[in-house]
Design a protein around this motif. Structure first.
Motif, PDB file in Angstrom:
ATOM      1  N   VAL A 143      -5.530   1.748   4.697  1.00  0.00           N
ATOM      2  CA  VAL A 143      -5.025   0.397   4.985  1.00  0.00           C
ATOM      3  C   VAL A 143      -3.592   0.473   5.515  1.00  0.00           C
ATOM      4  CG1 VAL A 143      -4.439  -1.845   3.993  1.00  0.00           C
ATOM      5  CG2 VAL A 143      -6.533  -0.675   3.292  1.00  0.00           C
ATOM      6  N   LEU A 144      -2.775   1.331   4.889  1.00  0.00           N
ATOM      7  CA  LEU A 144      -1.385   1.499   5.332  1.00  0.00           C
ATOM      8  C   LEU A 144      -1.315   1.953   6.784  1.00  0.00           C
ATOM      9  CD1 LEU A 144       1.658   1.826   4.999  1.00  0.00           C
ATOM     10  CD2 LEU A 144       1.223   4.028   3.868  1.00  0.00           C
ATOM     11  N   ILE A 145      -2.096   2.965   7.130  1.00  0.00           N
ATOM     12  CA  ILE A 145      -2.078   3.490   8.493  1.00  0.00           C
ATOM     13  C   ILE A 145      -2.591   2.448   9.479  1.00  0.00           C
ATOM     14  CG2 ILE A 145      -3.148   5.191  10.032  1.00  0.00           C
ATOM     15  CD1 ILE A 145      -2.974   7.212   7.763  1.00  0.00           C
ATOM     16  N   ALA A 146      -3.650   1.722   9.104  1.00  0.00           N
ATOM     17  CA  ALA A 146      -4.214   0.700   9.997  1.00  0.00           C
ATOM     18  C   ALA A 146      -3.202  -0.400  10.280  1.00  0.00           C
ATOM     19  CB  ALA A 146      -5.485   0.114   9.377  1.00  0.00           C
ATOM     20  N   CYS A 189       0.840  -1.208   0.000  1.00  0.00           N
ATOM     21  CA  CYS A 189       0.000   0.000   0.000  1.00  0.00           C
ATOM     22  C   CYS A 189       0.872   1.253   0.000  1.00  0.00           C
ATOM     23  CB  CYS A 189      -0.923   0.001   1.215  1.00  0.00           C
ATOM     24  SG  CYS A 189      -2.213  -1.260   1.169  1.00  0.00           S
ATOM     25  N   ASN A 190       1.949   1.213   0.776  1.00  0.00           N
ATOM     26  CA  ASN A 190       2.872   2.346   0.840  1.00  0.00           C
ATOM     27  C   ASN A 190       3.459   2.635  -0.539  1.00  0.00           C
ATOM     28  OD1 ASN A 190       4.529   4.360   1.745  1.00  0.00           O
ATOM     29  ND2 ASN A 190       5.714   3.096   3.135  1.00  0.00           N
ATOM     30  N   TRP A 191       3.912   1.596  -1.201  1.00  0.00           N
ATOM     31  CA  TRP A 191       4.510   1.736  -2.534  1.00  0.00           C
ATOM     32  C   TRP A 191       3.506   2.354  -3.508  1.00  0.00           C
ATOM     33  CZ3 TRP A 191       9.287  -0.476  -4.560  1.00  0.00           C
ATOM     34  CH2 TRP A 191       9.398  -0.406  -5.935  1.00  0.00           C
ATOM     35  N   SER A 192       2.289   1.800  -3.532  1.00  0.00           N
ATOM     36  CA  SER A 192       1.272   2.264  -4.483  1.00  0.00           C
ATOM     37  C   SER A 192       0.817   3.688  -4.173  1.00  0.00           C
ATOM     38  CB  SER A 192       0.069   1.314  -4.467  1.00  0.00           C
ATOM     39  OG  SER A 192       0.459   0.007  -4.839  1.00  0.00           O
ATOM     40  N   ALA A 193       0.691   4.009  -2.870  1.00  0.00           N
ATOM     41  CA  ALA A 193       0.287   5.370  -2.484  1.00  0.00           C
ATOM     42  C   ALA A 193       1.369   6.376  -2.841  1.00  0.00           C
ATOM     43  CB  ALA A 193      -0.015   5.420  -0.987  1.00  0.00           C
ATOM     44  N   TYR A 194       2.634   6.006  -2.635  1.00  0.00           N
ATOM     45  CA  TYR A 194       3.743   6.890  -3.017  1.00  0.00           C
ATOM     46  C   TYR A 194       3.750   7.130  -4.525  1.00  0.00           C
ATOM     47  CZ  TYR A 194       6.440   7.413   1.306  1.00  0.00           C
ATOM     48  OH  TYR A 194       6.870   7.782   2.543  1.00  0.00           O
ATOM     49  N   LYS A 195       3.404   6.116  -5.277  1.00  0.00           N
ATOM     50  CA  LYS A 195       3.423   6.259  -6.732  1.00  0.00           C
ATOM     51  C   LYS A 195       2.374   7.268  -7.194  1.00  0.00           C
ATOM     52  CE  LYS A 195       4.182   3.409 -10.763  1.00  0.00           C
ATOM     53  NZ  LYS A 195       4.387   2.032 -11.243  1.00  0.00           N
ATOM     54  N   ILE A 196       1.254   7.339  -6.473  1.00  0.00           N
ATOM     55  CA  ILE A 196       0.209   8.313  -6.801  1.00  0.00           C
ATOM     56  C   ILE A 196       0.611   9.713  -6.347  1.00  0.00           C
ATOM     57  CG2 ILE A 196      -2.184   8.995  -6.357  1.00  0.00           C
ATOM     58  CD1 ILE A 196      -2.836   6.012  -6.075  1.00  0.00           C
ATOM     59  N   SER A 197       1.027   9.822  -5.082  1.00  0.00           N
ATOM     60  CA  SER A 197       1.447  11.132  -4.562  1.00  0.00           C
ATOM     61  C   SER A 197       2.328  10.918  -3.338  1.00  0.00           C
ATOM     62  CB  SER A 197       0.235  11.982  -4.191  1.00  0.00           C
ATOM     63  OG  SER A 197       0.666  13.178  -3.552  1.00  0.00           O
ATOM     64  N   MET A 198       3.610  11.126  -3.508  1.00  0.00           N
ATOM     65  CA  MET A 198       4.550  10.918  -2.405  1.00  0.00           C
ATOM     66  C   MET A 198       4.400  12.002  -1.348  1.00  0.00           C
ATOM     67  SD  MET A 198       8.655  10.372  -2.547  1.00  0.00           S
ATOM     68  CE  MET A 198       9.554   9.858  -1.081  1.00  0.00           C
ATOM     69  N   GLU A 205      -7.633  17.720  -9.811  1.00  0.00           N
ATOM     70  CA  GLU A 205      -7.911  16.959 -11.007  1.00  0.00           C
ATOM     71  C   GLU A 205      -6.754  16.029 -11.356  1.00  0.00           C
ATOM     72  OE1 GLU A 205      -8.845  19.655 -14.106  1.00  0.00           O
ATOM     73  OE2 GLU A 205     -10.659  20.432 -13.135  1.00  0.00           O
ATOM     74  N   LYS A 206      -5.578  16.400 -10.916  1.00  0.00           N
ATOM     75  CA  LYS A 206      -4.407  15.565 -11.176  1.00  0.00           C
ATOM     76  C   LYS A 206      -4.546  14.211 -10.490  1.00  0.00           C
ATOM     77  CE  LYS A 206       0.615  15.589 -10.485  1.00  0.00           C
ATOM     78  NZ  LYS A 206       1.741  16.360  -9.913  1.00  0.00           N
ATOM     79  N   TYR A 207      -5.213  14.189  -9.337  1.00  0.00           N
ATOM     80  CA  TYR A 207      -5.391  12.949  -8.585  1.00  0.00           C
ATOM     81  C   TYR A 207      -6.798  12.399  -8.831  1.00  0.00           C
ATOM     82  CZ  TYR A 207      -1.310  14.825  -6.245  1.00  0.00           C
ATOM     83  OH  TYR A 207      -0.075  15.338  -5.978  1.00  0.00           O
ATOM     84  N   ASN A 208      -7.050  12.009 -10.097  1.00  0.00           N
ATOM     85  CA  ASN A 208      -8.366  11.481 -10.431  1.00  0.00           C
ATOM     86  C   ASN A 208      -8.617  10.126  -9.781  1.00  0.00           C
ATOM     87  OD1 ASN A 208      -6.535  10.075 -11.903  1.00  0.00           O
ATOM     88  ND2 ASN A 208      -7.330  10.661 -13.908  1.00  0.00           N
ATOM     89  N   ASN A 209      -7.552   9.495  -9.296  1.00  0.00           N
ATOM     90  CA  ASN A 209      -7.712   8.241  -8.561  1.00  0.00           C
ATOM     91  C   ASN A 209      -7.566   8.498  -7.060  1.00  0.00           C
ATOM     92  OD1 ASN A 209      -5.055   8.936  -8.838  1.00  0.00           O
ATOM     93  ND2 ASN A 209      -4.360   6.952  -9.594  1.00  0.00           N
ATOM     94  N   LEU A 269      -7.910   4.868   0.007  1.00  0.00           N
ATOM     95  CA  LEU A 269      -8.037   3.492   0.510  1.00  0.00           C
ATOM     96  C   LEU A 269      -6.666   2.921   0.845  1.00  0.00           C
ATOM     97  CD1 LEU A 269      -9.721   0.974   1.092  1.00  0.00           C
ATOM     98  CD2 LEU A 269      -9.485   0.352  -1.331  1.00  0.00           C
ATOM     99  N   LEU A 270      -5.692   3.163  -0.015  1.00  0.00           N
ATOM    100  CA  LEU A 270      -4.329   2.678   0.229  1.00  0.00           C
ATOM    101  C   LEU A 270      -3.764   3.249   1.524  1.00  0.00           C
ATOM    102  CD1 LEU A 270      -2.888   3.002  -3.386  1.00  0.00           C
ATOM    103  CD2 LEU A 270      -3.225   0.863  -2.139  1.00  0.00           C
ATOM    104  N   VAL A 271      -3.969   4.553   1.743  1.00  0.00           N
ATOM    105  CA  VAL A 271      -3.431   5.210   2.930  1.00  0.00           C
ATOM    106  C   VAL A 271      -4.133   4.719   4.198  1.00  0.00           C
ATOM    107  CG1 VAL A 271      -3.226   7.426   4.117  1.00  0.00           C
ATOM    108  CG2 VAL A 271      -2.590   7.237   1.726  1.00  0.00           C
TER     109      VAL A 271
END
Length: 216
Positions: A157-160, A78-87, A143-147, A153-155
């Motif tokens: 789960v990561l925090i939990a 989740c950390n990897w995927s969340a960083y890829k969207i917005s570090m 708008e840049k973060y359309n996902n 959700l990733l963050v």
């Protein structure tokens, strides 16, 4: 108070965060994490064989190597995927895991005695920073973060997972040695990635840089 461990932690975190984005953009996730945890497990295993050699509890091995390591296996992806969207956004929200973990420490481990005005002010200050970060987003930036929902959700789960791991790490620190904990932790996480790697087909990043595996 000895500030050296804290200072080393800050330096290591900055180094990991700086190199992390570079790795994330140019390497496939599962393969890179497999390599990272393979060498981490290898190094701590060699350290245990050469310098420690103490026997360990099967119960601790099962709890950490299969239970907590599985949480880490989920959290690190989740950390990897969340960083890829917005570090930047992810890095700002990650300290919430420490805040929630501290609340668990206060509630279940009677560490509320360490809660003082300065600590409380730090909690509030971080929440205020999150709020200003949120309201300071321009519409075109959003708008840049359309996902965004995927990132959120990733963050969550990561925090939990991070909160649970941190709490049990503190709980186990009274009975489990640091070497044993790290040994089970890295071996267990590597085990889960070794199960995943053969079945996970990943596309290479647009700019694939295999030499970065040395950095991992």
């Amino acid at each position: 108070m000895n500030w050296l461990p804290f200072a080393l932690l800050v330096v290591a975190t900055i180094g990991a965060e700086t190199s992390g984005k570079l790795i994330i953009n140019h390497l496939p996730k599962i393969k890179a994490l497999f390599v990272m945890y393979f060498f981490s497990a290898l190094f701590i295993f060699l350290f245990w064989i050469i310098f420690d050699k103490t026997l360990f509890s099967i119960k601790d091995f099962l709890l950490i190597g299969f239970g907590l390591a599985f949480l880490n296996y989920i959290g690190v992806q989740c950390n990897w995927s969340a960083y890829k969207i917005s570090m930047s956004r992810t890095s700002l929200f990650l300290p919430l895991s420490s805040l929630f973990a501290a609340l668990l420490f206060f509630a279940f481990l009677q560490e509320y005695k360490y809660l003082n005005l300065l600590t409380f002010f730090g909690f509030v200050l971080h929440l205020v920073a999150l709020w200003f970060f949120r309201i300071g987003q321009a519409e075109e930036e959003k708008e840049k973060y359309n996902n965004f929902n995927k990132w959120l959700l990733l963050v969550v789960v990561l925090i939990a997972t991070d909160v649970l791991v941190t709490f049990f790490m503190k709980l186990l620190s009274f009975d489990v040695s640091r070497t044993h904990f790290l040994l089970f932790w890295y071996l267990g996480t590597f085990f889960y990635f070794s199960l995943t790697l053969p079945f996970k087909k990943e596309e290479k990043p647009a700019v694939y840089k295999p030499k970065l595996f040395f950095l991992v």
